[in-house]
Design an enzyme around this catalytic site. Sequence first.
Site, PDB file in Angstrom:
ATOM      1  N   CYS A 221      -9.728  11.042  13.926  1.00 26.33           N
ATOM      2  CA  CYS A 221     -10.619  10.208  14.742  1.00 26.33           C
ATOM      3  C   CYS A 221      -9.842   9.132  15.494  1.00 26.33           C
ATOM      4  O   CYS A 221     -10.123   8.839  16.661  1.00 26.33           O
ATOM      5  CB  CYS A 221     -11.718   9.591  13.880  1.00 26.33           C
ATOM      6  SG  CYS A 221     -11.114   8.586  12.511  1.00 26.33           S
TER       7      CYS A 221
ATOM      8  N   GLY B  46      16.295   4.011 -11.550  1.00 27.28           N
ATOM      9  CA  GLY B  46      15.385   2.954 -11.127  1.00 27.28           C
ATOM     10  C   GLY B  46      13.986   3.283 -11.602  1.00 27.28           C
ATOM     11  O   GLY B  46      13.697   4.407 -12.015  1.00 27.28           O
ATOM     12  N   VAL B  47      13.102   2.306 -11.550  1.00 24.25           N
ATOM     13  CA  VAL B  47      11.722   2.536 -11.969  1.00 24.25           C
ATOM     14  C   VAL B  47      11.048   3.478 -10.972  1.00 24.25           C
ATOM     15  O   VAL B  47      11.556   3.723  -9.871  1.00 24.25           O
ATOM     16  CB  VAL B  47      10.942   1.209 -12.073  1.00 24.25           C
ATOM     17  CG1 VAL B  47      11.563   0.301 -13.124  1.00 24.25           C
ATOM     18  CG2 VAL B  47      10.898   0.503 -10.720  1.00 24.25           C
ATOM     19  N   SER B  48       9.889   4.007 -11.342  1.00 28.79           N
ATOM     20  CA  SER B  48       9.146   4.896 -10.445  1.00 28.79           C
ATOM     21  C   SER B  48       8.802   4.167  -9.155  1.00 28.79           C
ATOM     22  O   SER B  48       8.393   3.005  -9.178  1.00 28.79           O
ATOM     23  CB  SER B  48       7.863   5.372 -11.129  1.00 28.79           C
ATOM     24  OG  SER B  48       8.161   6.158 -12.260  1.00 28.79           O
TER      25      SER B  48
END
Length: 703
Positions: free
Chosen positions: A13, A502-504
């Site tokens: 859109c 590293g972290v997620s």
Amino acid sequence: MKKIIYQQDEKDCGVACIAMILKHYGTEITIQRLRELSGTDLDGTSAFGIKKTFEKLGFDAPAFKAGDETWQEKDIPLPLIAHIISEQKYQHYVVVYKVKGDEIWIADPAKGKIRKTISEFSKEWTGVLLFPKPKAEYKPSIERVDSLSTFFPILIKQKSLFITIFGIISSYYFQGLLDNIIPNQARSTLNILSIGLIFVYLFRVLFEYSRSYLLLLIGQRMSMSIMLGYFKHVLSLPLSFFATRKSGEIISRFLDANKIIDALASATLSLILDIGMVILVGTTLAIQSTQLFLLTLAFLPFYILVVYVFIRSYDKANTEEMSAGAEVNSSIIESLKGIETIKSYNGENHVYDRVDSEFVTLMKKSFKSVTLDNVQQSLKMVIELISSVLILWLGSSYVIDGKISLGQLITYNALLVFFTEPLQNIINLQVKMQKARVANKRLNEIMSISPEQRNTNINISKNIFNKDIKLDKVSFSYNMKLPVLRDVSLEIYSKSKVALVGVSGSGKSTLAKLLVKFYDPSEGNITYGDINCQDIENHKLRNHVTYVPQESFFFNGTIIDNLTFGLSHQPEFEKIFRACKAACLVDFINQQPLRFDSVLEEGGNNLSGGQKQRLAIARAILNDSEIIIFDEATSGLDTLLEKEILEYLIKLQDKTIIFIAHHLSIAKACDEIIVLDQGILVGRGTHEELSEKEGVYRRLLNA
């Protein structure tokens, strides 16, 4: 707003509104190009993306949060884009192109032109408005790729068919002789007339058979060119395309190609057979009776009027029907892919209700389209029946008055069917051509996307993949969203074993996908040796850099077929066996009834998660690339298997291996560890060095 542009899919859109504004100012750009500029993805288009798109195209597009009093201003700049919440509770964009009194005129890309009161509009309006206006240096431009003429080269290839068609036409010369002989002999012998009519009807059957046969033949030839061409193009598109499209949307366009094939095949026959028959028989009818032929032609404007009146309605109905069909396809495919989750959470009824709702919408759109067709066909039939009665009426009067003979009238009516049927075929092309035009727009949205880079003018040596990999101030974001990587600079040494931790959500997998050119950096450069990766064609790069995802896909085929997938030739069995041994697969394969020739189900559904990962590791080893990237590729393995496989990989002296892992046991075994946090490089070093420092790695270690 002279012409509304309908959205092809529910997420389009925003770009459809951009296209309408651009068209208002004289610029035409494909929807797909606008999707790319605005960063449209599965979540749709953001207001920021719309604003940036206008700015790239030479517009100012300030965005404001406004109230109802805005609509009372006399000098409000129109057209503008408004953000609303639709009846289905979806975020939606519309174009406001006229405000008068307490009423607003809206161009809704989903529904068409609508007029609402300000109070009605305020109930769905979020208050967000964008005011696009061209800058002084703005120049209109037109970019068109959705013409059906793009498929005409396919028709040119069918030379043998055209020769056959002309041969058939020439064989119809006997009919011309009969058409000329009959009027001269009809008065003297009924037998000749009767035999002639039998030949006419036999010719009619032969003509219809030939037409159907040629339609089938041309359709099949074109199917191979168009549908396989589309599929080949889809396979060549970058990964970013698949991240912003639902599977159902891609597949539905593959099915839409049938409408293009049907229309073009029918048009080909109409241009050659039907138009030829109309001219030939029309000339014969005019010779038979000029007055009756003029009466026949007098009804043509009515046919043309009926066709013209329905053009816009057909366009809207076909667009809505195809878009609704794509939604149903997407939901069904999504449900089948996620059947385990659906079963786990007893979500069958929820999924069924959603598909049921979408299917009901599709049926409504389809009913609307068929109803339009029925109404138009009924009007055409009325014209046809009235014309037949009037021709017989006037013709009989001429017979009574002695202007023509009864034989001439009978002959005229016998030949008339060969004039009206081809004429009806030509007129009825309108419905097929309009469906094809809408399908072609949808198909060309995909066909207009540039494929992945294939050819470069730079001669690349495979030795560059045995050199260091350098990232220089690399940043990346998905579709104009927040950066996933920020100003990352690092060097991965040749033949080293490196862990990204590293972290997620810290950007590890994204960085890996940049290295294999699934995506291009938003900023900065990546080099292999001294060659920028942008100068290396993707196909060549992936011959030397293998990416192994957490969930690899396996095709319905034998184990050995899946292991050797993508290789230019099948390696010696000894090499295959060594790769399987390194991935701890030998015992598993020996347990299979046909060992390496045992068949895997689609997606490897008859394998466990760990078995899939070991097969993927064996496939990567067999590929023998200089650089291998394992993206959580051992997460489904138990500790002992992971350790055994890791020991083998670490000992590969001739390869650069990058591990992305949450298991820090992998990181400990690597030459170097690279630590990412929120897309920023925050540390690098060995396990011993990083574990002594306060930071992300130490927190992960102590977690």
